[in-house]
Structure formats: C-alpha cells, structure tokens
Write a protein that holds these residues in place. Structure first.
Motif, PDB file in Angstrom:
ATOM      1  N   GLY A 161       0.810  -1.206   0.000  1.00  0.00           N
ATOM      2  CA  GLY A 161       0.000   0.000   0.000  1.00  0.00           C
ATOM      3  C   GLY A 161       0.846   1.259   0.000  1.00  0.00           C
ATOM      4  N   GLY A 162       0.180   2.387   0.269  1.00  0.00           N
ATOM      5  CA  GLY A 162       0.862   3.672   0.289  1.00  0.00           C
ATOM      6  C   GLY A 162       0.165   4.731  -0.550  1.00  0.00           C
ATOM      7  N   GLY A 163      -1.143   4.556  -0.782  1.00  0.00           N
ATOM      8  CA  GLY A 163      -1.903   5.572  -1.487  1.00  0.00           C
ATOM      9  C   GLY A 163      -1.472   5.813  -2.918  1.00  0.00           C
ATOM     10  N   PHE A 164      -0.732   4.858  -3.494  1.00  0.00           N
ATOM     11  CA  PHE A 164      -0.176   4.986  -4.841  1.00  0.00           C
ATOM     12  C   PHE A 164       0.847   6.115  -4.937  1.00  0.00           C
ATOM     13  N   VAL A 165       1.330   6.605  -3.781  1.00  0.00           N
ATOM     14  CA  VAL A 165       2.335   7.668  -3.813  1.00  0.00           C
ATOM     15  C   VAL A 165       3.598   7.311  -3.028  1.00  0.00           C
ATOM     16  N   PHE A 166       3.515   6.349  -2.102  1.00  0.00           N
ATOM     17  CA  PHE A 166       4.718   5.918  -1.396  1.00  0.00           C
ATOM     18  C   PHE A 166       4.598   4.446  -1.066  1.00  0.00           C
ATOM     19  N   GLY A 167       5.693   3.864  -0.552  1.00  0.00           N
ATOM     20  CA  GLY A 167       5.721   2.453  -0.208  1.00  0.00           C
ATOM     21  C   GLY A 167       6.709   1.685  -1.066  1.00  0.00           C
ATOM     22  N   THR A 168       7.076   0.493  -0.603  1.00  0.00           N
ATOM     23  CA  THR A 168       8.010  -0.370  -1.311  1.00  0.00           C
ATOM     24  C   THR A 168       7.891  -1.780  -0.769  1.00  0.00           C
ATOM     25  N   SER A 169       8.311  -2.749  -1.549  1.00  0.00           N
ATOM     26  CA  SER A 169       8.249  -4.139  -1.092  1.00  0.00           C
ATOM     27  C   SER A 169       9.425  -4.488  -0.187  1.00  0.00           C
ATOM     28  N   GLY A 170      10.468  -3.672  -0.189  1.00  0.00           N
ATOM     29  CA  GLY A 170      11.700  -4.040   0.517  1.00  0.00           C
ATOM     30  C   GLY A 170      11.768  -3.563   1.945  1.00  0.00           C
ATOM     31  N   THR A 188       4.135 -20.396  -1.819  1.00  0.00           N
ATOM     32  CA  THR A 188       5.255 -19.574  -2.285  1.00  0.00           C
ATOM     33  C   THR A 188       4.765 -18.134  -2.254  1.00  0.00           C
ATOM     34  N   LEU A 189       5.572 -17.232  -1.710  1.00  0.00           N
ATOM     35  CA  LEU A 189       5.185 -15.832  -1.557  1.00  0.00           C
ATOM     36  C   LEU A 189       5.998 -14.958  -2.500  1.00  0.00           C
ATOM     37  N   VAL A 190       5.315 -14.021  -3.159  1.00  0.00           N
ATOM     38  CA  VAL A 190       5.954 -13.068  -4.063  1.00  0.00           C
ATOM     39  C   VAL A 190       5.532 -11.663  -3.663  1.00  0.00           C
ATOM     40  N   THR A 191       6.482 -10.733  -3.560  1.00  0.00           N
ATOM     41  CA  THR A 191       6.157  -9.327  -3.338  1.00  0.00           C
ATOM     42  C   THR A 191       6.707  -8.517  -4.503  1.00  0.00           C
ATOM     43  N   ILE A 192       6.086  -7.380  -4.789  1.00  0.00           N
ATOM     44  CA  ILE A 192       6.437  -6.632  -5.998  1.00  0.00           C
ATOM     45  C   ILE A 192       6.579  -5.143  -5.713  1.00  0.00           C
ATOM     46  N   ASN A 193       7.331  -4.464  -6.578  1.00  0.00           N
ATOM     47  CA  ASN A 193       7.367  -3.002  -6.647  1.00  0.00           C
ATOM     48  C   ASN A 193       6.548  -2.542  -7.852  1.00  0.00           C
ATOM     49  N   TYR A 194       6.035  -1.325  -7.777  1.00  0.00           N
ATOM     50  CA  TYR A 194       5.360  -0.715  -8.927  1.00  0.00           C
ATOM     51  C   TYR A 194       5.523   0.793  -8.818  1.00  0.00           C
ATOM     52  N   ARG A 195       5.448   1.496  -9.957  1.00  0.00           N
ATOM     53  CA  ARG A 195       5.718   2.931  -9.968  1.00  0.00           C
ATOM     54  C   ARG A 195       4.641   3.731  -9.231  1.00  0.00           C
ATOM     55  N   LEU A 196       5.074   4.843  -8.623  1.00  0.00           N
ATOM     56  CA  LEU A 196       4.241   5.620  -7.711  1.00  0.00           C
ATOM     57  C   LEU A 196       4.185   7.092  -8.102  1.00  0.00           C
ATOM     58  N   ASN A 197       3.269   7.809  -7.509  1.00  0.00           N
ATOM     59  CA  ASN A 197       3.005   9.247  -7.642  1.00  0.00           C
ATOM     60  C   ASN A 197       3.214   9.744  -9.075  1.00  0.00           C
ATOM     61  N   ILE A 198       3.996  10.761  -9.291  1.00  0.00           N
ATOM     62  CA  ILE A 198       4.102  11.348 -10.624  1.00  0.00           C
ATOM     63  C   ILE A 198       4.710  10.375 -11.633  1.00  0.00           C
ATOM     64  N   PHE A 199       5.475   9.405 -11.153  1.00  0.00           N
ATOM     65  CA  PHE A 199       6.059   8.409 -12.045  1.00  0.00           C
ATOM     66  C   PHE A 199       5.054   7.301 -12.375  1.00  0.00           C
ATOM     67  N   GLY A 200       4.054   7.129 -11.523  1.00  0.00           N
ATOM     68  CA  GLY A 200       3.075   6.079 -11.713  1.00  0.00           C
ATOM     69  C   GLY A 200       1.821   6.522 -12.427  1.00  0.00           C
ATOM     70  N   GLN A 201       1.341   7.745 -12.104  1.00  0.00           N
ATOM     71  CA  GLN A 201       0.128   8.256 -12.747  1.00  0.00           C
ATOM     72  C   GLN A 201       0.280   9.765 -12.924  1.00  0.00           C
ATOM     73  N   PRO A 202       1.024  10.197 -13.939  1.00  0.00           N
ATOM     74  CA  PRO A 202       1.420  11.604 -14.075  1.00  0.00           C
ATOM     75  C   PRO A 202       0.281  12.563 -14.393  1.00  0.00           C
ATOM     76  N   ASN A 203      -0.712  12.133 -15.183  1.00  0.00           N
ATOM     77  CA  ASN A 203      -1.863  12.974 -15.544  1.00  0.00           C
ATOM     78  C   ASN A 203      -1.434  14.328 -16.111  1.00  0.00           C
ATOM     79  N   PRO A 204      -0.650  14.337 -17.192  1.00  0.00           N
ATOM     80  CA  PRO A 204      -0.245  15.607 -17.793  1.00  0.00           C
ATOM     81  C   PRO A 204      -1.345  16.182 -18.676  1.00  0.00           C
ATOM     82  N   PRO A 205      -1.312  17.487 -18.965  1.00  0.00           N
ATOM     83  CA  PRO A 205      -2.340  18.091 -19.828  1.00  0.00           C
ATOM     84  C   PRO A 205      -2.173  17.721 -21.295  1.00  0.00           C
ATOM     85  N   GLN A 206      -0.987  17.259 -21.680  1.00  0.00           N
ATOM     86  CA  GLN A 206      -0.778  16.834 -23.061  1.00  0.00           C
ATOM     87  C   GLN A 206      -1.465  15.490 -23.239  1.00  0.00           C
TER      88      GLN A 206
END
Length: 512
Positions: free
Chosen positions: A130-139, A156-174
């Motif tokens: 978790g982390g509100g899609f703006v912070f957090g990490t699997s490590g 078997t357990l797997v944990t993952i990283n994924y991109r966050l905040n401006i790198f994950g969902q930038p929402n630019p005007p272009q």
C-alpha cells in the motif's frame, strides 16, 4: 543442460553443495537467477527484474541476460513521495521505508519458496504493498516472507514493486492514450504475468495464483478484477483495507499538480509538447523533491485501460473477474493517519479527541468500503469471506491512540511482528503470537484453495445475516477469531450524516 546448471552452481556455491542441488539456481525467461537458502527450509530470491520501463511508458519484458543474476538483495524501491505525514506514517508503523534506496529502475519481484526437499508445485500468493499509490516499497521488514513459507506448507510468496506518484500516474495536460494512464497499475499487471510465466521454475503452481494487497494494494487488486474480467491467471483475490477502484481516482483531473511540479523544475506551465520533453529530461530525484515541496498529489486517473469510466455500470452488470474474495479492514483504520498528521504539523496529540475522530471516520475508509465490496460480490454469486482485524498489542500499538490501526494486521499475517522497530522493540505476547499463527494459516489456506480453504479451517462463507464475519483478535478472543453478524460492525455505515458532523467538528479542533 542440467550439467551446465550444476557447473554454474559449483562456481557459485562450491562443489560440496552441488550434490544436494538446493534449487538456488533457477531459470527464468530472461536468464538464470541465483538465490540463497535464507533458512534451511526456505529459498529466497530478491530483486528479480520483471520489467524495464522508460519514464511514462509501459513496462517491457527485460532483455535476456547472459550472466547469472544474483538475487541476493532488494532492488531499489520506486520513487516515493515522502512528505512529512507520509514519512511519519512509515515511522509509526516501525517498518522502515523512509531510507530505502530508490530509483526509476525499480520494477522487481521478491520470491520466497520452500526448499527443494519440501512440497513443490505450491500455491502462489502475490503481495501488492500500500501507500496511497504515492509511497511504499516491497523491501521493508514487514513484507519479508521467510516466516510465512517456513511455517506453512504448500505456499510460495511473491512481493512486488510498482511505480508511484508522478512516475506512476502523471496525468499531464498533453492528452495522449500513451501518457494519461496509470503506469503503476500496468506494472502490477506486468508483474502478475511475469510470475505466471516463471513461477513454476521456483516450485510454484502457475494455476494457483492469488493476488493480495493492503490499502492502495487492495485497491490495485480490485482494479485488476475490473480490468481483466476474463483473466485465467488469478484464482483468488484478497483486499485488505482497500477501496473499490472506481471511487478512488482523481475527481476533476485538472492537471493542476502536474503544472505546479513542471513550473517548479523549470519546464513551464503551458502544457505544450516542449514541456513534456523537458519533464522527461529532469533527473528523477529533482522531480521527486518538487512533488514534495509543492504539495502535489498524483492519484489514479480514468484511463479506460486500468480504470474505466463506466466502472459503476460494470459493477452493476457483474462485468469483473468473478473469483473468490477475502475482504476486510481494521477496527481503527484512521488512528495512525491522525497521529501522523498531528506529529508532522503541530506536534500536539490529544488522544481522546483522536479516538473520537477515528471512531467516526474509520468506518468511511475501512468498514463501509469492505462491506460494500463484499455485498457487491455476494450479489454476483462470488464466494466471499469477510473479516475485521481488532487486535491491539503492545509490540505494534505503542501509543494509546494507536489501536487496531491501518496496516496493523500486516506483520500479523506475515509473522514479522518481531521485525518492526517500534519503541525499542517490545516482545510479542503469547496471545499475539497465537493470533499471528491463526491469521497466517488462514491467508495461506485461502491461497491454497480460494473456495474451500477457509471452510476447511472453520471459517465459513460470508453471509451478512448470519454470524460469519470473522472478528480477529478482539476482546472475546485476543488470540483467535470470533464470528459475528456483520450488523455489529456495519452499523456505522447507516449513520453517515451524524458521523460526518462529528468528523467535521473534531477536525476543526485537531487542525487548530
């Protein structure tokens, strides 16, 4: 081929280990990876790349490697928004995350698998932090999988990283279908598909994959079920303190935060193609700092790829992945957010007022969304199980205003309650250890068999009209479970007008 692997093993591990073939050298679609025997019964593989991605582009499968990848340390975390309240939240959790090395080269999985002399072809549980899609990490220590795999067979357990905040969902005007997208959710999809393609070589069963997540991770799980209604990979889903994906995306999506950050880093505020070109060249740490210094927040967007505009209609029609669901929340979700906010601003804590506010608002962010999600799935005939975590333990809840707070259940499920560093490290009580073992076994049972696993250990299918809501660690059984009718905890959802006024009045005092 086997002789080549044994030869490589001999170089890595020494000839004395090769005869036992401990399974520490594993083939993947991108080349061999070498892990460690973290304890005699658990193999650990850290930081394996599942994707590579240029900024604001979908992840691609990594290129084939010609050398053995040493899977012995966590990959960099994805860049986080560690604004004061977010940092304080992580500190109060005692799970680290504020000092994790981070970069844009962060798309990796971590795998904990049984040793080769134990049952293979196991169920697979993929964890999304978790982390509100703006912070957090699997490590971080809370998500370390050794204890779960050591203490339970067939997992078997797997944990993952994924991109966050401006790198994950930038929402630019272009506007472009290629850049107005939730790249973090695309990363989650890519990780799931990588696991499906490769997990058999680690001893996991690609036909028994369950995805689980907490908070934003739970929302990511919910989003996956809507984005992939005909998916054949995922057989079960666990949503912990998550919200239905169609109610968490940005409301107006007016690009204000993007413009604010672009102006702060010298790319201008005009929304031109030149601005986008400039933003792609800004060093990642500078962008990350600008997000924090401007107070910008980058939420999920309606991209009609991962989050669809007709989400509610899809829900009404049952157009989603209909696999068994385990869903729930904690009794006092809001405690930790309120304490973090006060500590990061005024520094003044009023425990009694914090509890009043939290008791009123926790239903909105935890109980009621869980209830709605469960009802939605029940209406579709989906096998559903529901819980509320109510445990309060001194080793995790170190203040009178930190009770069964948001994320308090995580170290209980992973069995990592002694890995957190809070208040000098208070030992876990016997009741806490027993509850952790019960919860861990329940989550594993669901992953093994999402339909029949929990009933086999005495946890019935959820029915709001019968005593089938699992209350974990409450007053009546601090070391186990009590089953009750959902009306006991859902009453809060029937008085939202009164609660909203309490919340408003309390917040005025809390905010000074």
């Amino acid at each position: 081929m086997k002789q080549q692997i044994l030869s490589i093993l001999s170089l890595i591990l020494g000839p004395s280990h090769v005869a036992q073939d401990p399974g520490l050298l594993v083939a993947t679609g991108q080349g061999a990876v070498a892990g460690t025997l973290i304890v005699p019964t658990v193999r650990q593989f850290l930081g394996i790349p599942y994707g590579t991605a240029k900024r604001w582009q979908p992840a691609q499968i990594p290129p084939v490697r010609h050398n053995v990848f040493q899977a012995t340390k966590y990959a960099d975390g994805c860049l986080q928004n560690l604004a004061p309240a977010n940092s304080k939240y992580l500190i109060l959790n005692g799970n680290g995350g504020t000092d994790v090395p981070s970069s844009e080269d962060c798309l990796a999985v971590n795998i904990w698998a049984p040793s080769k002399d134990r049952k293979q072809n196991t169920a697979v549980l993929i964890w999304i932090h978790g982390g509100g899609f703006v912070f957090g990490t699997s490590g971080i220590p809370a998500f370390e999988g050794t204890n779960m795999v050591r203490d339970n067979d067939d997992i078997t357990l797997v944990t993952i990283n994924y991109r966050l905040n401006i790198f994950g969902q930038p929402n630019p005007p272009q506007y472009s279908e290629k850049i107005n997208v939730n790249f973090g959710l695309l990363d989650v999809h890519a990780a799931i598909h990588w696991v499906h393609a490769n997990i058999a070589n680690f001893g996991g069963d690609p036909n028994r994959i369950t995805i689980a997540g907490q908070s934003a991770g739970g929302t990511a799980v919910d989003a996956y079920t809507f984005a992939h209604p005909n998916d054949t990979i995922v057989k079960g889903v666990i949503e912990q303190s998550g919200r239905q994906a169609f109610i968490v995306f940005c409301g107006i999506c007016d690009h204000t935060d993007w413009t604010r950050v672009a102006s702060a880093v010298g790319c201008g505020g005009d929304g031109t193609l030149q601005q986008m070109t400039c933003m792609r060249t800004i060093a990642a740490p500078i962008l990350e700092q600008a997000v924090m210094s401007t107070g910008a927040s980058f939420n999920l967007v309606l991209d009609n790829v991962t989050i669809h505009e007709d989400f509610q209609a899809r829900a009404d029609k049952g157009n989603l992945l209909r696999v068994p669901l385990l869903v729930g929340s904690t009794a006092h979700e809001e405690d930790i957010f309120l304490v973090a906010r006060q500590l990061s601003t005024t520094g003044l804590i009023i425990p009694a007022l914090t509890e009043i506010y939290s008791d009123a608002s926790s239903g909105f962010i935890g109980t009621c969304p869980s209830s709605a999600t469960a009802a939605q799935r029940l209406n579709m005939g989906v096998p559903t199980f529901r819980y509320q975590y109510e445990g309060v333990f001194r080793s995790l809840s170190t203040r009178p205003d930190l009770r069964a707070y948001h994320s308090a259940e995580i170290p209980m499920i992973f069995g990592t309650y002694n890995s957190t560093v809070i208040d000098g490290g208070v030992p876990a009580s016997a009741e806490q250890i027993a509850l952790s073992k019960y919860m861990q076994s329940a989550w594993v049972a669901f992953a093994r068999d999402p339909v029949g696993g929990l009933p086999s250990v005495g946890w019935p299918l959820y029915n709001p009209n019968t005593s089938t809501l699992a209350q974990l660690g409450n007053f009546f059984n601090t070391s186990g479970v009590v089953f009750e009718e959902s009306a006991v905890v859902d009453a809060v959802c029937n008085h939202q007008g009164v609660l909203a006024e309490i919340i408003f009045q309390s917040s005025q005092v809390l905010d000074g």
